[in-house]
Write a protein that holds these residues in place. Structure first.
Motif, PDB file in Angstrom:
ATOM      1  N   LYS A  40     -10.031  50.337  35.210  1.00 56.64           N
ATOM      2  CA  LYS A  40     -10.776  49.645  34.154  1.00 56.64           C
ATOM      3  C   LYS A  40     -10.568  48.139  34.295  1.00 56.64           C
ATOM      4  CE  LYS A  40     -11.349  49.104  29.208  1.00 56.64           C
ATOM      5  NZ  LYS A  40     -10.926  49.521  27.876  1.00 56.64           N
ATOM      6  N   GLU A  41     -11.704  47.427  34.515  1.00 52.43           N
ATOM      7  CA  GLU A  41     -11.649  45.973  34.667  1.00 52.43           C
ATOM      8  C   GLU A  41     -12.434  45.246  33.578  1.00 52.43           C
ATOM      9  OE1 GLU A  41     -11.126  45.544  39.436  1.00 52.43           O
ATOM     10  OE2 GLU A  41     -13.148  46.012  38.720  1.00 52.43           O
ATOM     11  N   GLY A  42     -13.048  46.029  32.690  1.00 52.95           N
ATOM     12  CA  GLY A  42     -13.800  45.415  31.607  1.00 52.95           C
ATOM     13  C   GLY A  42     -14.469  46.442  30.734  1.00 52.95           C
ATOM     14  N   GLU A  43     -15.183  45.926  29.735  1.00 53.59           N
ATOM     15  CA  GLU A  43     -15.951  46.764  28.825  1.00 53.59           C
ATOM     16  C   GLU A  43     -17.401  46.293  28.832  1.00 53.59           C
ATOM     17  OE1 GLU A  43     -13.957  46.664  25.049  1.00 53.59           O
ATOM     18  OE2 GLU A  43     -12.276  47.835  25.815  1.00 53.59           O
ATOM     19  N   PHE A  44     -18.301  47.237  28.721  1.00 52.29           N
ATOM     20  CA  PHE A  44     -19.739  46.987  28.850  1.00 52.29           C
ATOM     21  C   PHE A  44     -20.426  47.586  27.634  1.00 52.29           C
ATOM     22  CE2 PHE A  44     -24.002  47.746  30.457  1.00 52.29           C
ATOM     23  CZ  PHE A  44     -24.232  46.681  31.317  1.00 52.29           C
ATOM     24  N   ILE A  50     -34.680  49.480  20.374  1.00 53.41           N
ATOM     25  CA  ILE A  50     -35.472  50.333  19.487  1.00 53.41           C
ATOM     26  C   ILE A  50     -34.760  50.606  18.161  1.00 53.41           C
ATOM     27  CG2 ILE A  50     -36.416  52.670  19.216  1.00 53.41           C
ATOM     28  CD1 ILE A  50     -37.180  52.584  22.131  1.00 53.41           C
ATOM     29  N   ASP A  51     -33.479  50.962  18.229  1.00 51.51           N
ATOM     30  CA  ASP A  51     -32.792  51.358  17.003  1.00 51.51           C
ATOM     31  C   ASP A  51     -31.464  50.626  16.770  1.00 51.51           C
ATOM     32  OD1 ASP A  51     -31.166  52.527  18.889  1.00 51.51           O
ATOM     33  OD2 ASP A  51     -31.686  54.580  18.358  1.00 51.51           O
ATOM     34  N   SER A  52     -31.196  49.597  17.522  1.00 51.08           N
ATOM     35  CA  SER A  52     -29.997  48.758  17.368  1.00 51.08           C
ATOM     36  C   SER A  52     -28.680  49.492  17.596  1.00 51.08           C
ATOM     37  CB  SER A  52     -29.968  48.093  15.984  1.00 51.08           C
ATOM     38  OG  SER A  52     -31.121  47.311  15.801  1.00 51.08           O
ATOM     39  N   THR A  53     -28.729  50.686  18.187  1.00 50.15           N
ATOM     40  CA  THR A  53     -27.464  51.356  18.497  1.00 50.15           C
ATOM     41  C   THR A  53     -26.835  50.720  19.730  1.00 50.15           C
ATOM     42  OG1 THR A  53     -28.574  53.047  19.808  1.00 50.15           O
ATOM     43  CG2 THR A  53     -28.140  53.574  17.495  1.00 50.15           C
ATOM     44  N   GLN A  54     -25.546  50.987  19.912  1.00 46.25           N
ATOM     45  CA  GLN A  54     -24.803  50.443  21.042  1.00 46.25           C
ATOM     46  C   GLN A  54     -24.208  51.578  21.859  1.00 46.25           C
ATOM     47  OE1 GLN A  54     -21.811  47.711  19.662  1.00 46.25           O
ATOM     48  NE2 GLN A  54     -23.267  46.511  18.466  1.00 46.25           N
ATOM     49  N   ILE A  55     -24.208  51.384  23.169  1.00 50.06           N
ATOM     50  CA  ILE A  55     -23.567  52.322  24.084  1.00 50.06           C
ATOM     51  C   ILE A  55     -22.447  51.554  24.765  1.00 50.06           C
ATOM     52  CG2 ILE A  55     -23.867  53.775  26.120  1.00 50.06           C
ATOM     53  CD1 ILE A  55     -26.940  53.759  25.252  1.00 50.06           C
ATOM     54  N   LYS A  56     -21.218  52.067  24.656  1.00 51.76           N
ATOM     55  CA  LYS A  56     -20.050  51.362  25.197  1.00 51.76           C
ATOM     56  C   LYS A  56     -19.489  52.118  26.399  1.00 51.76           C
ATOM     57  CE  LYS A  56     -18.943  49.347  20.768  1.00 51.76           C
ATOM     58  NZ  LYS A  56     -17.950  49.121  19.728  1.00 51.76           N
ATOM     59  N   LEU A  57     -19.157  51.364  27.433  1.00 51.77           N
ATOM     60  CA  LEU A  57     -18.600  51.932  28.666  1.00 51.77           C
ATOM     61  C   LEU A  57     -17.402  51.126  29.125  1.00 51.77           C
ATOM     62  CD1 LEU A  57     -21.938  52.099  30.686  1.00 51.77           C
ATOM     63  CD2 LEU A  57     -20.773  54.051  29.701  1.00 51.77           C
ATOM     64  N   ASP A  58     -16.481  51.794  29.793  1.00 46.11           N
ATOM     65  CA  ASP A  58     -15.451  51.110  30.570  1.00 46.11           C
ATOM     66  C   ASP A  58     -16.031  50.883  31.947  1.00 46.11           C
ATOM     67  OD1 ASP A  58     -13.628  51.251  28.463  1.00 46.11           O
ATOM     68  OD2 ASP A  58     -12.795  53.157  29.149  1.00 46.11           O
ATOM     69  N   ILE A  59     -15.778  49.709  32.520  1.00 41.35           N
ATOM     70  CA  ILE A  59     -16.377  49.412  33.823  1.00 41.35           C
ATOM     71  C   ILE A  59     -15.364  48.896  34.832  1.00 41.35           C
ATOM     72  CG2 ILE A  59     -18.719  48.942  33.046  1.00 41.35           C
ATOM     73  CD1 ILE A  59     -17.960  45.906  33.071  1.00 41.35           C
ATOM     74  N   GLU A  60     -15.693  49.174  36.074  1.00 35.59           N
ATOM     75  CA  GLU A  60     -15.097  48.475  37.203  1.00 35.59           C
ATOM     76  C   GLU A  60     -16.101  47.399  37.573  1.00 35.59           C
ATOM     77  OE1 GLU A  60     -13.013  50.551  40.525  1.00 35.59           O
ATOM     78  OE2 GLU A  60     -13.800  52.334  39.503  1.00 35.59           O
ATOM     79  N   ILE A  61     -15.609  46.299  38.105  1.00 30.96           N
ATOM     80  CA  ILE A  61     -16.500  45.198  38.445  1.00 30.96           C
ATOM     81  C   ILE A  61     -16.479  44.975  39.952  1.00 30.96           C
ATOM     82  CG2 ILE A  61     -16.951  42.737  38.148  1.00 30.96           C
ATOM     83  CD1 ILE A  61     -15.773  43.050  35.311  1.00 30.96           C
ATOM     84  N   SER A 158     -30.700  45.010  25.942  1.00 32.95           N
ATOM     85  CA  SER A 158     -29.825  43.940  26.417  1.00 32.95           C
ATOM     86  C   SER A 158     -28.401  44.457  26.589  1.00 32.95           C
ATOM     87  CB  SER A 158     -29.852  42.752  25.448  1.00 32.95           C
ATOM     88  OG  SER A 158     -29.406  43.158  24.173  1.00 32.95           O
ATOM     89  N   ILE A 159     -27.608  43.664  27.280  1.00 31.32           N
ATOM     90  CA  ILE A 159     -26.223  44.067  27.588  1.00 31.32           C
ATOM     91  C   ILE A 159     -25.281  42.889  27.340  1.00 31.32           C
ATOM     92  CG2 ILE A 159     -27.024  45.712  29.315  1.00 31.32           C
ATOM     93  CD1 ILE A 159     -25.075  42.863  30.665  1.00 31.32           C
ATOM     94  N   SER A 160     -24.016  43.233  27.223  1.00 33.27           N
ATOM     95  CA  SER A 160     -22.942  42.234  27.294  1.00 33.27           C
ATOM     96  C   SER A 160     -21.748  42.926  27.941  1.00 33.27           C
ATOM     97  CB  SER A 160     -22.573  41.675  25.911  1.00 33.27           C
ATOM     98  OG  SER A 160     -21.890  42.650  25.157  1.00 33.27           O
ATOM     99  N   TYR A 161     -20.876  42.136  28.507  1.00 37.19           N
ATOM    100  CA  TYR A 161     -19.664  42.722  29.070  1.00 37.19           C
ATOM    101  C   TYR A 161     -18.532  41.700  28.975  1.00 37.19           C
ATOM    102  CZ  TYR A 161     -20.255  40.115  33.474  1.00 37.19           C
ATOM    103  OH  TYR A 161     -20.381  39.134  34.415  1.00 37.19           O
ATOM    104  N   THR A 162     -17.324  42.238  28.948  1.00 40.24           N
ATOM    105  CA  THR A 162     -16.121  41.415  28.965  1.00 40.24           C
ATOM    106  C   THR A 162     -15.229  41.916  30.079  1.00 40.24           C
ATOM    107  OG1 THR A 162     -15.049  42.857  27.332  1.00 40.24           O
ATOM    108  CG2 THR A 162     -16.184  40.905  26.494  1.00 40.24           C
ATOM    109  N   THR A 163     -14.415  41.056  30.614  1.00 35.80           N
ATOM    110  CA  THR A 163     -13.478  41.441  31.664  1.00 35.80           C
ATOM    111  C   THR A 163     -12.060  41.401  31.116  1.00 35.80           C
ATOM    112  OG1 THR A 163     -13.323  39.196  32.487  1.00 35.80           O
ATOM    113  CG2 THR A 163     -14.967  40.606  33.496  1.00 35.80           C
ATOM    114  N   ASN A 164     -11.204  42.202  31.710  1.00 35.17           N
ATOM    115  CA  ASN A 164      -9.783  42.239  31.286  1.00 35.17           C
ATOM    116  C   ASN A 164      -9.068  40.988  31.730  1.00 35.17           C
ATOM    117  OD1 ASN A 164     -10.383  44.775  30.342  1.00 35.17           O
ATOM    118  ND2 ASN A 164      -9.329  45.831  31.984  1.00 35.17           N
TER     119      ASN A 164
END
Length: 164
Positions: A40-44, A50-61, A158-164
């Protein structure tokens, strides 16, 4: 005389071929690939328009040449809440392929404004066909095949991500 020489020649060729085939079997080594572990190197987050929901993932970069070229190759599986984010220096049309990739994937192409611009769904393992973006992209997210449809992800989200 000709028949004897011809028979001898056939015998020598057959013996040599049999020897080489048996030595190939003896020398054949089984190379076992070590499973590449998820780190895990970040969160995405994907923000659905359409409905303002969010999908959260752990990511490798993947942001180095080596990581970008290797991607998810040699992995046997990936958890549903994980993905790999490819980060490029510029925005342009991207081309991916599934060489040495064992798991089917959905590819999500994202522009520099962090909007989803196109997909390649259900990419087949080991397929070396080109999987291009429809529009220029700066980021590419790889997730398990079928999740784009399961989660109802759309072009324009749209997306956003943060890194550890």
């Amino acid at each position: 005389m000709f028949f004897k020489r011809f028979s001898l020649l056939i015998f020598i060729i057959s013996s040599g071929l049999a020897l080489s085939l048996s030595s190939c079997k003896k020398d054949k080594k089984i190379i076992k690939q070590t499973e590449v572990a998820f780190k895990k190197e970040g969160e995405f987050i994907i923000f659905k328009s359409i409905d303002s929901t969010q999908i959260k993932l752990d990511i490798e970069i993947a942001d180095t040449d080596f990581d970008i070229q290797t991607g998810l190759m040699y992995r046997n599986s990936m958890d549903k809440n994980r993905g790999m984010l490819f980060v490029f220096e510029d925005e342009r049309e991207r081309f991916f392929y599934m060489k040495n990739t064992k798991i089917p994937l959905d590819l999500i192409y994202i522009n520099e404004k962090k909007n989803i611009v196109s997909f390649q769904k259900n990419a087949k393992p080991f397929d070396e066909s080109s999987l291009p973006s429809t529009f220029p992209a700066k980021y590419v997210l790889e997730i398990n095949a079928g999740l784009v449809d399961t989660w109802g992800i759309s072009v324009g989200d749209s997306i956003s991500y943060t890194t550890n």
